[in-house]
Design a protein around this motif. Structure first.
Motif, PDB file in Angstrom:
ATOM      1  N   SER A  11       0.909  -1.420  -0.121  1.00  0.00           N
ATOM      2  CA  SER A  11       0.057   0.031  -0.186  1.00  0.00           C
ATOM      3  C   SER A  11       0.787   1.128  -0.031  1.00  0.00           C
ATOM      4  N   LEU A  12       2.191   1.353   0.752  1.00  0.00           N
ATOM      5  CA  LEU A  12       2.951   2.334   0.718  1.00  0.00           C
ATOM      6  C   LEU A  12       3.483   2.452  -0.618  1.00  0.00           C
ATOM      7  N   PHE A  13       3.955   1.482  -1.575  1.00  0.00           N
ATOM      8  CA  PHE A  13       4.092   1.619  -2.853  1.00  0.00           C
ATOM      9  C   PHE A  13       3.128   2.216  -3.640  1.00  0.00           C
ATOM     10  N   LEU A  14       1.834   1.977  -3.613  1.00  0.00           N
ATOM     11  CA  LEU A  14       0.738   2.328  -4.262  1.00  0.00           C
ATOM     12  C   LEU A  14       0.665   3.950  -4.116  1.00  0.00           C
ATOM     13  N   ILE A  15       0.765   4.300  -2.679  1.00  0.00           N
ATOM     14  CA  ILE A  15       0.439   5.752  -2.337  1.00  0.00           C
ATOM     15  C   ILE A  15       1.669   6.545  -3.047  1.00  0.00           C
ATOM     16  N   GLY A  16       2.962   5.903  -2.986  1.00  0.00           N
ATOM     17  CA  GLY A  16       3.925   6.417  -3.579  1.00  0.00           C
ATOM     18  C   GLY A  16       3.796   6.483  -5.108  1.00  0.00           C
ATOM     19  N   PHE A  17       3.419   5.610  -5.625  1.00  0.00           N
ATOM     20  CA  PHE A  17       3.199   5.904  -6.995  1.00  0.00           C
ATOM     21  C   PHE A  17       2.221   6.936  -7.597  1.00  0.00           C
ATOM     22  N   ILE A  18       1.134   7.089  -6.954  1.00  0.00           N
ATOM     23  CA  ILE A  18       0.012   8.109  -7.122  1.00  0.00           C
ATOM     24  C   ILE A  18       0.818   9.187  -6.941  1.00  0.00           C
ATOM     25  N   LEU A  19       1.358   9.518  -5.640  1.00  0.00           N
ATOM     26  CA  LEU A  19       2.140  10.763  -5.414  1.00  0.00           C
ATOM     27  C   LEU A  19       3.127  11.195  -6.553  1.00  0.00           C
ATOM     28  N   SER A  20       3.974  10.226  -6.871  1.00  0.00           N
ATOM     29  CA  SER A  20       5.083  10.289  -7.930  1.00  0.00           C
ATOM     30  C   SER A  20       4.434  10.824  -9.383  1.00  0.00           C
ATOM     31  N   MET A  21       3.180  10.105  -9.833  1.00  0.00           N
ATOM     32  CA  MET A  21       2.375  10.492 -10.991  1.00  0.00           C
ATOM     33  C   MET A  21       1.947  12.044 -10.851  1.00  0.00           C
ATOM     34  N   PHE A  22       1.699  12.118  -9.581  1.00  0.00           N
ATOM     35  CA  PHE A  22       0.860  13.680  -9.641  1.00  0.00           C
ATOM     36  C   PHE A  22       2.178  14.581  -9.767  1.00  0.00           C
ATOM     37  N   ILE A  23       3.498  14.372  -8.986  1.00  0.00           N
ATOM     38  CA  ILE A  23       4.668  15.312  -9.216  1.00  0.00           C
ATOM     39  C   ILE A  23       5.059  15.278 -10.639  1.00  0.00           C
ATOM     40  N   LEU A  24       5.013  14.073 -11.346  1.00  0.00           N
ATOM     41  CA  LEU A  24       5.505  14.083 -12.681  1.00  0.00           C
ATOM     42  C   LEU A  24       4.683  14.830 -13.454  1.00  0.00           C
ATOM     43  N   ARG A  25       3.467  14.881 -13.300  1.00  0.00           N
ATOM     44  CA  ARG A  25       2.453  15.691 -14.094  1.00  0.00           C
ATOM     45  C   ARG A  25       2.678  17.152 -13.862  1.00  0.00           C
ATOM     46  N   ARG A  26       3.112  17.414 -12.767  1.00  0.00           N
ATOM     47  CA  ARG A  26       3.600  19.230 -12.444  1.00  0.00           C
ATOM     48  C   ARG A  26       4.725  19.350 -13.140  1.00  0.00           C
ATOM     49  N   LEU A  27       5.728  18.516 -12.878  1.00  0.00           N
ATOM     50  CA  LEU A  27       7.106  18.785 -13.470  1.00  0.00           C
ATOM     51  C   LEU A  27       7.177  19.000 -14.944  1.00  0.00           C
ATOM     52  N   ASN A  28       6.295  17.880 -15.517  1.00  0.00           N
ATOM     53  CA  ASN A  28       5.805  18.013 -17.064  1.00  0.00           C
ATOM     54  C   ASN A  28       5.719  19.420 -17.784  1.00  0.00           C
ATOM     55  N   LYS A  29       5.283  20.506 -16.704  1.00  0.00           N
ATOM     56  CA  LYS A  29       4.915  21.513 -17.490  1.00  0.00           C
ATOM     57  C   LYS A  29       5.993  22.601 -17.312  1.00  0.00           C
ATOM     58  N   ILE A  30       7.335  22.082 -16.683  1.00  0.00           N
ATOM     59  CA  ILE A  30       8.384  23.097 -16.466  1.00  0.00           C
ATOM     60  C   ILE A  30       9.476  22.917 -17.464  1.00  0.00           C
ATOM     61  N   GLY A  31      10.220  23.915 -17.989  1.00  0.00           N
ATOM     62  CA  GLY A  31      11.208  24.169 -18.801  1.00  0.00           C
ATOM     63  C   GLY A  31      11.061  23.390 -20.238  1.00  0.00           C
ATOM     64  N   ASN A  32      12.280  23.205 -20.797  1.00  0.00           N
ATOM     65  CA  ASN A  32      12.343  22.764 -22.162  1.00  0.00           C
ATOM     66  C   ASN A  32      11.779  21.318 -22.253  1.00  0.00           C
ATOM     67  N   LYS A  33      11.112  21.083 -23.526  1.00  0.00           N
ATOM     68  CA  LYS A  33      10.686  19.668 -23.536  1.00  0.00           C
ATOM     69  C   LYS A  33      11.623  18.942 -24.602  1.00  0.00           C
ATOM     70  N   VAL A  34      11.655  17.504 -24.338  1.00  0.00           N
ATOM     71  CA  VAL A  34      12.574  16.375 -25.169  1.00  0.00           C
ATOM     72  C   VAL A  34      11.318  15.405 -25.599  1.00  0.00           C
ATOM     73  N   SER A  35      11.733  14.855 -27.037  1.00  0.00           N
ATOM     74  CA  SER A  35      10.717  13.944 -27.511  1.00  0.00           C
ATOM     75  C   SER A  35      11.100  12.558 -27.247  1.00  0.00           C
ATOM     76  N   PHE A  36      10.272  11.697 -27.180  1.00  0.00           N
ATOM     77  CA  PHE A  36      10.653  10.103 -27.058  1.00  0.00           C
ATOM     78  C   PHE A  36       9.473   9.492 -27.562  1.00  0.00           C
ATOM     79  N   SER A  37       9.753   7.990 -27.723  1.00  0.00           N
ATOM     80  CA  SER A  37       8.826   6.992 -28.083  1.00  0.00           C
ATOM     81  C   SER A  37       8.793   6.133 -27.185  1.00  0.00           C
ATOM     82  N   PHE A  38       7.526   5.405 -26.902  1.00  0.00           N
ATOM     83  CA  PHE A  38       7.446   4.487 -26.030  1.00  0.00           C
ATOM     84  C   PHE A  38       7.830   3.084 -26.431  1.00  0.00           C
ATOM     85  N   ASP A  39       7.726   2.857 -27.931  1.00  0.00           N
ATOM     86  CA  ASP A  39       7.842   1.458 -28.712  1.00  0.00           C
ATOM     87  C   ASP A  39       9.000   0.755 -27.958  1.00  0.00           C
TER      88      ASP A  39
END
Lengths: 395, 331
Positions: A199-227
């Motif tokens: 459950s700690l992992f799950l909470i950590g994961f949700i929090l991390s996704m939230f932080i990642l979403r916020r951080l994604n709006k800051i600074g220069n962007k780089v491109s990548f593909s998931f394939d």
């Protein structure tokens, strides 16, 4: 020739489906047909279902009395009892009736397919073996689908789309992945894992996704593909000699239980499913209705769930049928080599393996093999007929 | 440059697979059920083996107290030098069997020769017979052609161990035509047996060929029909080219492409040896050695077989990629 091949498949389709249904039915309800445990028992005004419930797990008058008579149901008296159609112990060893040929009788019992070197009835043993084989393979396929289909289709949906992420987000994501792997590694070394940690992992994961979403709006962007993730996953497993790794995993985790073997088989089935899911998702991603659904503002998950997954799954049906066929053969091969289920558990492969020392008992080799062959062929031809039908639909 | 990167990528992949195998075997707890040949010595050598670090460096801290504490999660960098299991594995020379104390490389290469003695003739027979059969089936429109194809479909679904057991019962026990066991040749060189007693190779080769023959022939027949539906085929015919000419110049390259794709996937099992065949016919090949090593917990041999199979498979993938790019008519 192609038409003739289709004719042949079409002619076989109905009897195959019928025989498969019959085999499934028989194996699912084999304990209702052959066995020594009653289906329903009324004992001291209490009702029990020994075939489907573990009566020894709770303290009851029946369990206590059975323990006094060495778990022999026939030695107790019941107010109502419903026995299986054929009262026969499949797992019971009786060397007095060993090596009996088919259509022979001994001690008032008739043996349609003969007996093996331990005196077990081959017919019952074949059905019990088939039941465990089908159970393992079905579970392996379901787990394989969960591990291969869902992640691969989600990743491949974005496969040829180039995504952009901020540099801060990228670094954060990479550090996060490294930390997760590290924590899992340490915990696996410590052999310490409980639900609080998950459950700690799950909470950590949700929090991390939230932080990642916020951080994604800051600074220069780089491109990548998931394939590359799917391709890396597929390539790693392609380079692994699958049967060797099945052996290694079974030995490492000492998995003698059916669910453990299913999981190991699923690990090697998942990349194949992932490979075909990827191809199918990429093919369907360009469909006109999906593009219009995107432009109408449907979320990616909605598109996946409503439109893409049903189509990809339909594409996978022949593959699943082929996989089922090969899984049945792989599972019985493992049992034949003596790796997998416990020696006392009956499986079709182990029945053939044990008959190697007695070449005169041809029936002990022939009948279990015929059952494996028939069921594997049925799944193979069903997959093939589905492939042909999809080709015809395209044409 | 692209090819060089690809080559090193494949080698890296093989090394990663070997590392996973090493890691897995180091996690194995000796079981009471294992069929140890020499229980005491195997256990001891296995424990000695496990005390050597796995890779050139370690990051995992030494767990003084096995509990969840913050200290246990802090990485601890340690350089292990060349005294590690991975280095021993890739340098081949010094690794010894946990059971027999023989040099692992020597044992494995001896087995590899036996495996190749079965697999190479099987592959040659398989390619030629599937080529011939696919052309013959696609040309024939009579009952015999149909029957042959149906038989092949049936053979594809036959479990290999059952087929081998039935052939042994029929040809070795009932009519005593081909011998079934190579147990008396375990320490002999393969070439002596192949030249002196070729009858021992008949049943294993038949068992290797039959199931794959069905698949490969079906693949080729389907490819032929697909290509004949293509526009270029009709156009070439309408321009006056003979079907035989087209078959020679166009069909073969397409068929080879399909075979190469199949062959790429089959490389690990070819190198690893057919576990079933080698165990049924008691051939001292890689498959049998692997099963014996697993049952006797000879993890050094197991790791070396995984390493060798992974490296040779990856080299095979690379050669196959090169071959496909060479023969692909679309490139």
């Amino acid at each position: 020739m192609r038409n003739r091949k289709s004719e042949f498949i079409n002619a076989l389709r109905k009897p195959l489906s019928l025989s498969l249904m019959l085999l499934f039915f028989l194996t699912l309800f084999v304990r209702f047909l052959i066995g020594t445990e009653p289906l329903v028992v009324v004992y001291k005004n209490q009702i029990y279902f020994p075939v489907i419930e573990d009566i020894y797990s709770r303290t009851s008058p029946l369990a206590q009395d059975l323990l006094n008579v060495q778990k022999d149901f026939s030695k107790l008296e019941y107010s109502t009892v419903l026995w299986p159609l054929f009262y026969k112990s499949v797992e019971e060893i009786d060397l007095g009736r060993a090596h009996l040929s088919p259509m022979s009788s001994s001690g008032g019992s008739f043996f349609l397919l003969g007996t093996d070197e331990l005196g077990r009835d081959m017919l019952g043993a074949c059905f019990y073996g088939l039941q465990s084989s089908l159970w393992i393979c079905c579970m392996a396929l379901i787990i394989g689908l969960l591990l291969g289909f869902i992640p691969s289709s989600m990743v491949s949906y974005h496969a040829y789309k180039v995504h952009s992420i901020s540099k801060a987000g990228l670094w954060f994501g990479l550090i996060l992945i490294a930390m997760t792997i590290w924590i899992l590694l340490v915990i696996s070394q410590l052999n310490f894992m409980n639900w609080e940690l998950w459950s700690l992992f799950l909470i950590g994961f949700i929090l991390s996704m939230f932080i990642l979403r916020r951080l994604n709006k800051i600074g220069n962007k780089v491109s990548f593909s998931f394939d590359f993730i799917t391709l890396l996953y597929i390539n790693i497993f392609k380079a692994i000699p699958s049967i060797i790794f099945i052996f290694l995993l079974i030995q490492t985790y000492q998995t003698n239980q059916p669910i453990g073997i299913s999981f190991v088989l699923a690990l090697l089935t998942a990349p194949v499913i992932a490979k075909y899911s990827r191809a199918s998702v990429i093919k369907h991603s360009a469909d006109a209705d999906l593009v219009s659904a995107q432009s109408l503002g449907l979320t990616h998950f909605d598109i996946l769930r409503r439109h893409l997954w049903p189509r990809v799954f339909l594409d996978l049906v022949p593959l699943l049928s082929y996989l089922m066929s090969s899984l049945i053969i792989t599972e019985s091969s493992l049992a034949y080599l003596g790796i997998g289920l416990k020696p006392e558990q009956i499986s079709l492969g182990s029945l053939i393996s044990s008959s190697r020392n007695y070449p005169a008992d041809w029936w002990a080799t022939l009948f279990p093999g015929l059952i494996i062959f028939w069921i594997s062929l049925s799944f193979y031809l069903l997959g093939w007929s589905r492939t042909k039908r999809s080709f015809e639909e395209i044409a | 440059m692209k090819r060089v990167v690809q080559f090193f990528g494949y080698i890296g992949l093989a090394l990663l697979v070997s590392l996973i195998s090493l890691w897995l075997t180091n996690r194995i707890v000796p079981s009471e059920n294992s069929e140890f040949i020499n229980e005491e010595s195997t256990d001891r050598s296995f424990e000695v083996q496990k005390s050597i670090p796995i890779f050139y460096f370690s990051l995992l801290p030494t767990f003084n107290e096995p509990k969840l504490s913050f200290r246990n999660f802090i990485p601890e960098w340690r350089w292990n030098g060349v005294e590690n299991q991975f280095h021993q594995l890739i340098t081949i020379r010094s690794m010894r069997s946990n059971v027999t104390y023989e040099l692992v490389a020597q044992r494995v290469f001896h087995s590899l020769k036996w495996t190749m003695a079965i697999q190479i003739p099987s592959l040659i027979i398989l390619f030629f017979s599937s080529f011939f059969l696919s052309f013959w089936i696609s040309k024939r429109h009579n009952k015999i052609g149909k029957l042959v194809f149906q038989l092949l479909v049936f053979f594809h679904s036959v479990p290999l161990f059952w087929l081998a057991s039935c052939l042994v019962l029929l040809f070795s026990v009932a009519i005593n035509l081909f011998p079934a066991s190579m147990v008396s040749f375990i320490h002999s060189p393969w070439s002596d047996v192949l030249l002196g007693s070729p009858q021992y190779f008949v049943l294993p080769i038949v068992c290797s060929v039959l199931p794959s023959l069905a698949f490969l022939t079906g693949l080729m027949v389907d490819t032929q029909f697909q290509i004949r539906d293509e526009v270029f085929w009709t156009r070439a015919l309408s321009q006056g080219l003979q079907e035989n000419q087209l078959r020679q110049f166009e069909l073969k390259s397409h068929l080879l492409l399909r075979i190469s794709a199949w062959f790429t996937g089959a490389i690990p099992s070819i190198i690893g040896g057919s576990l079933i065949i080698e165990n049924v016919f008691i051939i001292p090949g890689m498959g049998r050695l692997l099963v014996q090593s697993l049952k006797t917990s000879d993890w050094n041999t197991v790791n070396f077989i995984v390493f060798l199979t992974a490296v040779l498979s990856c080299i095979g993938f690379f050669i196959s990629d090169l071959f496909i790019s060479k023969i692909d008519p679309r490139q």
